[in-house]
Motif scaffolding. Sequence first.
Motif, mmCIF file in Angstrom:
data_model
loop_
_atom_site.group_PDB
_atom_site.id
_atom_site.type_symbol
_atom_site.label_atom_id
_atom_site.label_comp_id
_atom_site.label_asym_id
_atom_site.label_seq_id
_atom_site.Cartn_x
_atom_site.Cartn_y
_atom_site.Cartn_z
ATOM 1 N N LEU A 14 -2.098 -17.437 59.712
ATOM 2 C CA LEU A 14 -1.611 -16.176 59.400
ATOM 3 C C LEU A 14 -0.325 -15.532 60.423
ATOM 4 O O LEU A 14 0.340 -15.037 59.756
ATOM 5 C CB LEU A 14 -2.822 -15.064 59.542
ATOM 6 C CG LEU A 14 -3.884 -15.157 58.674
ATOM 7 C CD1 LEU A 14 -4.997 -14.173 58.811
ATOM 8 C CD2 LEU A 14 -3.360 -14.751 57.180
ATOM 9 N N ALA A 15 -0.312 -16.082 61.626
ATOM 10 C CA ALA A 15 0.843 -15.841 62.409
ATOM 11 C C ALA A 15 2.090 -16.565 61.884
ATOM 12 O O ALA A 15 2.898 -16.011 61.641
ATOM 13 C CB ALA A 15 0.468 -16.398 63.686
ATOM 14 N N ALA A 16 1.790 -17.782 61.450
ATOM 15 C CA ALA A 16 2.876 -18.551 60.784
ATOM 16 C C ALA A 16 3.472 -17.596 59.426
ATOM 17 O O ALA A 16 4.668 -17.674 59.446
ATOM 18 C CB ALA A 16 2.772 -20.091 60.720
ATOM 19 N N LEU A 17 2.505 -17.401 58.674
ATOM 20 C CA LEU A 17 3.099 -16.829 57.566
ATOM 21 C C LEU A 17 3.577 -15.308 57.771
ATOM 22 O O LEU A 17 4.614 -14.961 57.227
ATOM 23 C CB LEU A 17 1.776 -16.651 56.705
ATOM 24 C CG LEU A 17 1.217 -17.561 55.780
ATOM 25 C CD1 LEU A 17 -0.115 -17.486 55.112
ATOM 26 C CD2 LEU A 17 2.252 -18.312 55.063
ATOM 27 N N SER A 18 3.256 -14.718 58.760
ATOM 28 C CA SER A 18 3.826 -13.375 59.063
ATOM 29 C C SER A 18 4.991 -13.622 59.753
ATOM 30 O O SER A 18 5.888 -12.727 59.408
ATOM 31 C CB SER A 18 2.860 -12.567 59.781
ATOM 32 O OG SER A 18 2.628 -13.012 61.181
ATOM 33 N N ILE A 20 7.209 -16.031 58.884
ATOM 34 C CA ILE A 20 8.011 -16.585 57.926
ATOM 35 C C ILE A 20 8.099 -15.146 56.900
ATOM 36 O O ILE A 20 9.447 -14.847 56.529
ATOM 37 C CB ILE A 20 7.353 -17.573 57.116
ATOM 38 C CG1 ILE A 20 7.277 -18.699 57.701
ATOM 39 C CG2 ILE A 20 8.013 -17.574 55.712
ATOM 40 C CD1 ILE A 20 6.444 -19.736 57.079
ATOM 41 N N ALA A 21 7.399 -14.325 56.795
ATOM 42 C CA ALA A 21 7.540 -13.029 55.980
ATOM 43 C C ALA A 21 8.675 -12.191 56.691
ATOM 44 O O ALA A 21 9.586 -11.697 56.206
ATOM 45 C CB ALA A 21 6.034 -12.288 55.497
ATOM 46 N N SER A 22 8.361 -11.946 57.960
ATOM 47 C CA SER A 22 9.293 -11.054 58.682
ATOM 48 C C SER A 22 10.592 -11.575 58.777
ATOM 49 O O SER A 22 11.748 -10.922 58.744
ATOM 50 C CB SER A 22 8.800 -10.944 60.006
ATOM 51 O OG SER A 22 9.003 -12.015 60.898
ATOM 52 N N ALA A 23 10.845 -12.842 58.792
ATOM 53 C CA ALA A 23 12.252 -13.595 58.921
ATOM 54 C C ALA A 23 12.828 -13.484 57.539
ATOM 55 O O ALA A 23 14.064 -13.243 57.354
ATOM 56 C CB ALA A 23 12.099 -15.217 58.947
ATOM 57 N N ALA A 24 11.974 -13.359 56.473
ATOM 58 C CA ALA A 24 12.619 -13.350 54.813
ATOM 59 C C ALA A 24 13.046 -11.672 54.862
ATOM 60 O O ALA A 24 14.020 -11.271 54.491
ATOM 61 C CB ALA A 24 11.495 -13.689 53.946
ATOM 62 N N HIS A 29 17.305 -7.794 54.553
ATOM 63 C CA HIS A 29 17.931 -6.589 55.157
ATOM 64 C C HIS A 29 19.362 -6.930 55.526
ATOM 65 O O HIS A 29 20.357 -6.109 55.303
ATOM 66 C CB HIS A 29 17.265 -6.291 56.569
ATOM 67 C CG HIS A 29 17.909 -5.198 57.126
ATOM 68 N ND1 HIS A 29 17.863 -3.699 56.634
ATOM 69 C CD2 HIS A 29 18.433 -5.041 58.360
ATOM 70 C CE1 HIS A 29 18.642 -2.979 57.663
ATOM 71 N NE2 HIS A 29 18.819 -3.791 58.649
ATOM 72 N N GLU A 30 19.676 -8.054 56.402
ATOM 73 C CA GLU A 30 20.798 -8.441 56.825
ATOM 74 C C GLU A 30 21.811 -8.634 55.516
ATOM 75 O O GLU A 30 23.181 -8.478 55.765
ATOM 76 C CB GLU A 30 20.933 -9.704 57.806
ATOM 77 C CG GLU A 30 20.421 -9.341 58.936
ATOM 78 C CD GLU A 30 21.185 -8.162 59.897
ATOM 79 O OE1 GLU A 30 22.167 -8.386 59.921
ATOM 80 O OE2 GLU A 30 20.334 -7.558 60.354
ATOM 81 N N THR A 31 21.455 -9.181 54.581
ATOM 82 C CA THR A 31 21.993 -9.495 53.356
ATOM 83 C C THR A 31 22.628 -8.127 52.693
ATOM 84 O O THR A 31 23.758 -8.233 52.274
ATOM 85 C CB THR A 31 21.445 -10.449 52.337
ATOM 86 O OG1 THR A 31 21.146 -11.775 52.819
ATOM 87 C CG2 THR A 31 22.115 -10.530 51.141
ATOM 88 N N ALA A 32 21.719 -7.120 52.704
ATOM 89 C CA ALA A 32 22.129 -5.755 51.917
ATOM 90 C C ALA A 32 23.290 -5.264 52.931
ATOM 91 O O ALA A 32 24.163 -4.541 52.329
ATOM 92 C CB ALA A 32 21.054 -5.209 51.978
ATOM 93 N N LYS A 33 23.031 -5.062 54.372
ATOM 94 C CA LYS A 33 24.048 -4.803 54.857
ATOM 95 C C LYS A 33 25.425 -5.291 54.959
ATOM 96 O O LYS A 33 26.364 -4.647 55.012
ATOM 97 C CB LYS A 33 23.368 -4.784 56.525
ATOM 98 C CG LYS A 33 24.137 -3.950 57.638
ATOM 99 C CD LYS A 33 23.609 -3.441 58.859
ATOM 100 C CE LYS A 33 23.142 -4.968 59.626
ATOM 101 N NZ LYS A 33 22.631 -4.932 61.020
ATOM 102 N N ALA A 34 25.269 -6.632 54.697
ATOM 103 C CA ALA A 34 26.393 -7.365 54.802
ATOM 104 C C ALA A 34 27.359 -6.849 53.485
ATOM 105 O O ALA A 34 28.581 -6.795 53.265
ATOM 106 C CB ALA A 34 26.459 -8.710 54.801
#
Length: 82
Positions: A14-18, A20-24, A29-34
């Motif tokens: 669950l920690a690994a999945l969270s 990965i989800a937070s990185a995605a 967010h960074e893509t939208a900002k760019a």
Amino acid sequence: MLKLLNTKLLIAILAALSAIASAAIYQRHETAKAAAILEQQQREADRRRQEDEAFRKKVETDKQRHNSAATDEGKTWKSYIP
């Protein structure tokens, strides 16, 4: 003991999945900002291009007006009597 191991393994998954989800989510967010920054830069470039074109047209009209005034000026000085 096996239940404790399964619980620890589940928590690790669950920690690994969270992570990965937070990185995605962060990447989205960074893509939208760019994309927003790129769109703003394109709008500014278009605005600058339009201003430059308007300035060039103004300079050309002023140059033509100045040249036509200079041709009339020679005629006035020839007929000037002090």
